[in-house]
Write a protein that holds these residues in place. Structure first.
Motif, PDB file in Angstrom:
ATOM      1  N   LEU A   1      -9.675 115.273  41.337  1.00 17.17           N
ATOM      2  CA  LEU A   1     -10.630 116.172  41.982  1.00 17.17           C
ATOM      3  C   LEU A   1     -10.034 116.767  43.260  1.00 17.17           C
ATOM      4  O   LEU A   1     -10.742 117.113  44.182  1.00 17.17           O
ATOM      5  CB  LEU A   1     -11.926 115.420  42.307  1.00 17.17           C
ATOM      6  N   SER A   2      -8.734 116.881  43.277  1.00 16.30           N
ATOM      7  CA  SER A   2      -8.046 117.432  44.449  1.00 16.30           C
ATOM      8  C   SER A   2      -7.945 118.954  44.347  1.00 16.30           C
ATOM      9  O   SER A   2      -7.491 119.492  43.335  1.00 16.30           O
ATOM     10  CB  SER A   2      -6.643 116.821  44.551  1.00 16.30           C
ATOM     11  N   PHE A   3      -8.404 119.655  45.379  1.00 16.96           N
ATOM     12  CA  PHE A   3      -8.321 121.108  45.460  1.00 16.96           C
ATOM     13  C   PHE A   3      -7.711 121.485  46.814  1.00 16.96           C
ATOM     14  O   PHE A   3      -7.875 120.749  47.784  1.00 16.96           O
ATOM     15  CB  PHE A   3      -9.704 121.752  45.360  1.00 16.96           C
ATOM     16  N   ASP A   4      -7.067 122.636  46.871  1.00 18.41           N
ATOM     17  CA  ASP A   4      -6.540 123.116  48.148  1.00 18.41           C
ATOM     18  C   ASP A   4      -7.471 124.145  48.774  1.00 18.41           C
ATOM     19  O   ASP A   4      -7.081 124.891  49.665  1.00 18.41           O
ATOM     20  CB  ASP A   4      -5.133 123.696  47.973  1.00 18.41           C
ATOM     21  N   HIS A   5      -8.720 124.165  48.287  1.00 16.09           N
ATOM     22  CA  HIS A   5      -9.712 125.099  48.801  1.00 16.09           C
ATOM     23  C   HIS A   5     -11.090 124.537  48.486  1.00 16.09           C
ATOM     24  O   HIS A   5     -11.213 123.535  47.781  1.00 16.09           O
ATOM     25  CB  HIS A   5      -9.553 126.470  48.146  1.00 16.09           C
ATOM     26  N   LYS A   6     -12.116 125.165  49.031  1.00 17.45           N
ATOM     27  CA  LYS A   6     -13.474 124.754  48.680  1.00 17.45           C
ATOM     28  C   LYS A   6     -13.791 125.306  47.291  1.00 17.45           C
ATOM     29  O   LYS A   6     -13.935 126.516  47.127  1.00 17.45           O
ATOM     30  CB  LYS A   6     -14.485 125.270  49.707  1.00 17.45           C
ATOM     31  N   PRO A   7     -13.894 124.447  46.284  1.00 16.99           N
ATOM     32  CA  PRO A   7     -14.076 124.945  44.922  1.00 16.99           C
ATOM     33  C   PRO A   7     -15.508 125.377  44.626  1.00 16.99           C
ATOM     34  O   PRO A   7     -16.465 124.882  45.221  1.00 16.99           O
ATOM     35  CB  PRO A   7     -13.688 123.742  44.061  1.00 16.99           C
ATOM     36  N   THR A   8     -15.623 126.307  43.698  1.00 15.62           N
ATOM     37  CA  THR A   8     -16.931 126.733  43.223  1.00 15.62           C
ATOM     38  C   THR A   8     -17.514 125.648  42.320  1.00 15.62           C
ATOM     39  O   THR A   8     -16.822 124.710  41.910  1.00 15.62           O
ATOM     40  CB  THR A   8     -16.829 128.025  42.410  1.00 15.62           C
ATOM     41  N   ALA A   9     -18.781 125.813  41.979  1.00 12.46           N
ATOM     42  CA  ALA A   9     -19.423 124.869  41.060  1.00 12.46           C
ATOM     43  C   ALA A   9     -18.682 124.855  39.728  1.00 12.46           C
ATOM     44  O   ALA A   9     -18.445 123.789  39.150  1.00 12.46           O
ATOM     45  CB  ALA A   9     -20.886 125.248  40.857  1.00 12.46           C
ATOM     46  N   LYS A  10     -18.324 126.015  39.224  1.00 11.27           N
ATOM     47  CA  LYS A  10     -17.636 126.086  37.940  1.00 11.27           C
ATOM     48  C   LYS A  10     -16.304 125.351  37.983  1.00 11.27           C
ATOM     49  O   LYS A  10     -15.939 124.643  37.025  1.00 11.27           O
ATOM     50  CB  LYS A  10     -17.414 127.535  37.526  1.00 11.27           C
ATOM     51  N   GLU A  11     -15.571 125.502  39.078  1.00 14.81           N
ATOM     52  CA  GLU A  11     -14.280 124.808  39.189  1.00 14.81           C
ATOM     53  C   GLU A  11     -14.462 123.296  39.153  1.00 14.81           C
ATOM     54  O   GLU A  11     -13.687 122.579  38.489  1.00 14.81           O
ATOM     55  CB  GLU A  11     -13.587 125.220  40.482  1.00 14.81           C
ATOM     56  N   VAL A  12     -15.453 122.783  39.855  1.00 10.35           N
ATOM     57  CA  VAL A  12     -15.680 121.332  39.873  1.00 10.35           C
ATOM     58  C   VAL A  12     -16.170 120.858  38.507  1.00 10.35           C
ATOM     59  O   VAL A  12     -15.719 119.823  37.998  1.00 10.35           O
ATOM     60  CB  VAL A  12     -16.687 120.948  40.973  1.00 10.35           C
ATOM     61  N   ILE A  13     -17.070 121.605  37.902  1.00  6.81           N
ATOM     62  CA  ILE A  13     -17.578 121.241  36.575  1.00  6.81           C
ATOM     63  C   ILE A  13     -16.443 121.228  35.557  1.00  6.81           C
ATOM     64  O   ILE A  13     -16.309 120.286  34.762  1.00  6.81           O
ATOM     65  CB  ILE A  13     -18.695 122.212  36.138  1.00  6.81           C
ATOM     66  N   ASP A  14     -15.600 122.253  35.585  1.00  8.09           N
ATOM     67  CA  ASP A  14     -14.466 122.300  34.658  1.00  8.09           C
ATOM     68  C   ASP A  14     -13.526 121.126  34.865  1.00  8.09           C
ATOM     69  O   ASP A  14     -12.996 120.563  33.904  1.00  8.09           O
ATOM     70  CB  ASP A  14     -13.696 123.614  34.841  1.00  8.09           C
ATOM     71  N   ARG A  15     -13.321 120.745  36.112  1.00  8.75           N
ATOM     72  CA  ARG A  15     -12.425 119.625  36.397  1.00  8.75           C
ATOM     73  C   ARG A  15     -13.018 118.311  35.895  1.00  8.75           C
ATOM     74  O   ARG A  15     -12.304 117.477  35.317  1.00  8.75           O
ATOM     75  CB  ARG A  15     -12.156 119.555  37.899  1.00  8.75           C
ATOM     76  N   LEU A  16     -14.320 118.106  36.081  1.00  3.92           N
ATOM     77  CA  LEU A  16     -14.968 116.900  35.579  1.00  3.92           C
ATOM     78  C   LEU A  16     -14.923 116.851  34.059  1.00  3.92           C
ATOM     79  O   LEU A  16     -14.647 115.796  33.454  1.00  3.92           O
ATOM     80  CB  LEU A  16     -16.420 116.846  36.065  1.00  3.92           C
ATOM     81  N   ASP A  17     -15.178 117.982  33.420  1.00  2.00           N
ATOM     82  CA  ASP A  17     -15.118 118.040  31.958  1.00  2.00           C
ATOM     83  C   ASP A  17     -13.702 117.750  31.465  1.00  2.00           C
ATOM     84  O   ASP A  17     -13.509 117.082  30.438  1.00  2.00           O
ATOM     85  CB  ASP A  17     -15.571 119.409  31.452  1.00  2.00           C
TER      86      ASP A  17
ATOM     87  N   VAL B   1     -17.461 111.436  24.534  1.00  2.00           N
ATOM     88  CA  VAL B   1     -17.395 112.816  25.010  1.00  2.00           C
ATOM     89  C   VAL B   1     -18.652 113.563  24.582  1.00  2.00           C
ATOM     90  O   VAL B   1     -19.259 114.299  25.367  1.00  2.00           O
ATOM     91  CB  VAL B   1     -16.145 113.533  24.466  1.00  2.00           C
ATOM     92  N   THR B   2     -19.044 113.359  23.331  1.00  2.00           N
ATOM     93  CA  THR B   2     -20.251 114.012  22.828  1.00  2.00           C
ATOM     94  C   THR B   2     -21.473 113.561  23.611  1.00  2.00           C
ATOM     95  O   THR B   2     -22.337 114.376  23.959  1.00  2.00           O
ATOM     96  CB  THR B   2     -20.449 113.696  21.332  1.00  2.00           C
ATOM     97  N   SER B   3     -21.549 112.272  23.910  1.00  2.36           N
ATOM     98  CA  SER B   3     -22.673 111.731  24.675  1.00  2.36           C
ATOM     99  C   SER B   3     -22.715 112.330  26.077  1.00  2.36           C
ATOM    100  O   SER B   3     -23.788 112.682  26.591  1.00  2.36           O
ATOM    101  CB  SER B   3     -22.564 110.204  24.760  1.00  2.36           C
ATOM    102  N   TYR B   4     -21.543 112.462  26.700  1.00  2.96           N
ATOM    103  CA  TYR B   4     -21.438 113.062  28.037  1.00  2.96           C
ATOM    104  C   TYR B   4     -21.944 114.497  28.015  1.00  2.96           C
ATOM    105  O   TYR B   4     -22.734 114.915  28.871  1.00  2.96           O
ATOM    106  CB  TYR B   4     -19.971 112.998  28.478  1.00  2.96           C
ATOM    107  N   ASN B   5     -21.503 115.270  27.043  1.00  6.54           N
ATOM    108  CA  ASN B   5     -21.918 116.664  26.952  1.00  6.54           C
ATOM    109  C   ASN B   5     -23.403 116.802  26.609  1.00  6.54           C
ATOM    110  O   ASN B   5     -24.102 117.657  27.157  1.00  6.54           O
ATOM    111  CB  ASN B   5     -21.067 117.399  25.909  1.00  6.54           C
TER     112      ASN B   5
ATOM    113  N   SER C   1     -25.457 115.907  29.651  1.00  3.47           N
ATOM    114  CA  SER C   1     -25.401 116.998  30.623  1.00  3.47           C
ATOM    115  C   SER C   1     -26.328 118.133  30.212  1.00  3.47           C
ATOM    116  O   SER C   1     -27.028 118.722  31.047  1.00  3.47           O
ATOM    117  CB  SER C   1     -23.961 117.523  30.747  1.00  3.47           C
ATOM    118  N   ASP C   2     -26.341 118.436  28.928  1.00  7.20           N
ATOM    119  CA  ASP C   2     -27.198 119.511  28.430  1.00  7.20           C
ATOM    120  C   ASP C   2     -28.671 119.164  28.611  1.00  7.20           C
ATOM    121  O   ASP C   2     -29.482 120.016  29.020  1.00  7.20           O
ATOM    122  CB  ASP C   2     -26.895 119.771  26.958  1.00  7.20           C
ATOM    123  N   VAL C   3     -29.021 117.919  28.309  1.00  8.85           N
ATOM    124  CA  VAL C   3     -30.407 117.469  28.494  1.00  8.85           C
ATOM    125  C   VAL C   3     -30.786 117.518  29.963  1.00  8.85           C
ATOM    126  O   VAL C   3     -31.897 117.919  30.325  1.00  8.85           O
ATOM    127  CB  VAL C   3     -30.599 116.047  27.928  1.00  8.85           C
TER     128      VAL C   3
END
Length: 281
Positions: A179-195, A209-213, A216-218
């Motif tokens: 979860l290391s970034f060299d800037h303040k990441p957007t929500a999408k950037e953090v979500i993509d990194r977690l995924d 993975v299916t359970s995680y997704n 998240s959808d629920v």
């Protein structure tokens, strides 16, 4: 009783907030979680499985022109509950106030949620169920657990110290690195990194993975009512972080026989972990 936070000068161990301030997360940025070799009790906790895991129910792309630094009050207030005294609470407040402006709302939400997940699991490893009552973390659960005394932790005790150390020395540094970034990441950037952590950098099986997704959808539909405001995105990110930690901690618990011949822990374990589950509010 915040683990690893005892004074300003001794901030340390590998608390998320301590590592952030020390800048050490960058040391782990190129090390995927799946490459961890030293696992508690030699269990297969973070080796890669299910390489072609389903990529379902992803949150829609979110366009943002600026990254907010607004606080997530639920996360902040919950973190403060783990402080053992006023001095530690002041330290936590200082850390919280320093993170949002530099990391942004979304990355801070993920990192502080990870800290909540760790602290809650440490309470189990260190047999500190009394703090569920004393610190108003989950008093109802604390009262139930207190009925069984130290016997409640009998199956946790044999491997507690090595798991405790493994989380501090191995797991959390890898989470920080990924979860290391060299800037303040957007929500999408953090979500993509977690995924990406779930799908490519961990040992999550296809069903996990299916359970995680699916979860998240629920969460998006039921808890957030499909909102995409800053607080909703903050909570979604916290929930995804929580789901990662919850899955890893359950693997550790099962692989180290926490539930073997201990029906009491089995009955209350989910409630214990879900104490810090994001609410969407």
């Amino acid at each position: 009783m915040v683990k690893g936070i005892s004074s300003i000068n001794g901030l340390i161990k590998t608390s998320v907030v301590a590592a952030l301030l020390a800048g050490s997360s960058a040391l782990y940025a190129s090390n995927p979680i799946k490459d961890i070799n030293n696992k508690p009790n030699n269990t297969e906790i973070l080796s890669r499985e299910g390489a072609d895991a389903l990529k379902a129910m992803r949150v829609n792309e979110i366009n943002q022109t600026a990254v907010p630094t607004v606080h997530n009050k639920r996360i902040d207030d919950t973190f403060r509950k783990f402080a053992k005294d006023d001095e530690e609470k002041k330290l936590i407040n200082s850390l919280i106030d320093g993170m949002y402006p530099t990391k942004g709302t979304f990355l801070t939400s993920a990192l502080l949620q990870h800290e909540l997940d760790r602290q809650q699991y440490f309470l189990l490893l260190e047999e500190k169920g009394n703090l569920l009552i004393k610190n108003n973390i989950n008093p109802e659960l604390g009262k139930e657990v207190s009925k069984y005394g130290s016997d409640f932790y009998k199956s946790v005790r044999p491997h507690a110290k090595e798991i405790d150390k493994w989380i501090d020395d191995e797991y959390t540094p890898r989470i920080l690195g990924n979860l290391s970034f060299d800037h303040k990441p957007t929500a999408k950037e953090v979500i993509d990194r977690l995924d990406d952590i779930v799908e490519n950098r961990s040992n999550f099986k296809t069903n996990e993975v299916t359970s995680y997704n699916f979860a998240s959808d629920v969460f998006i539909k039921k808890q957030l009512n499909n909102r995409t405001d800053d607080l909703a995105l903050s909570e979604l990110i916290a929930f995804k972080m929580y789901m990662i930690d919850k899955t890893i901690f359950e693997k550790i618990s099962k692989n180290n026989d926490f539930f073997k011949n201990n029906g009491r822990l089995t009955d209350f374990y989910n409630n214990w972990i879900e104490t810090v589950e994001p609410t969407g509010k």
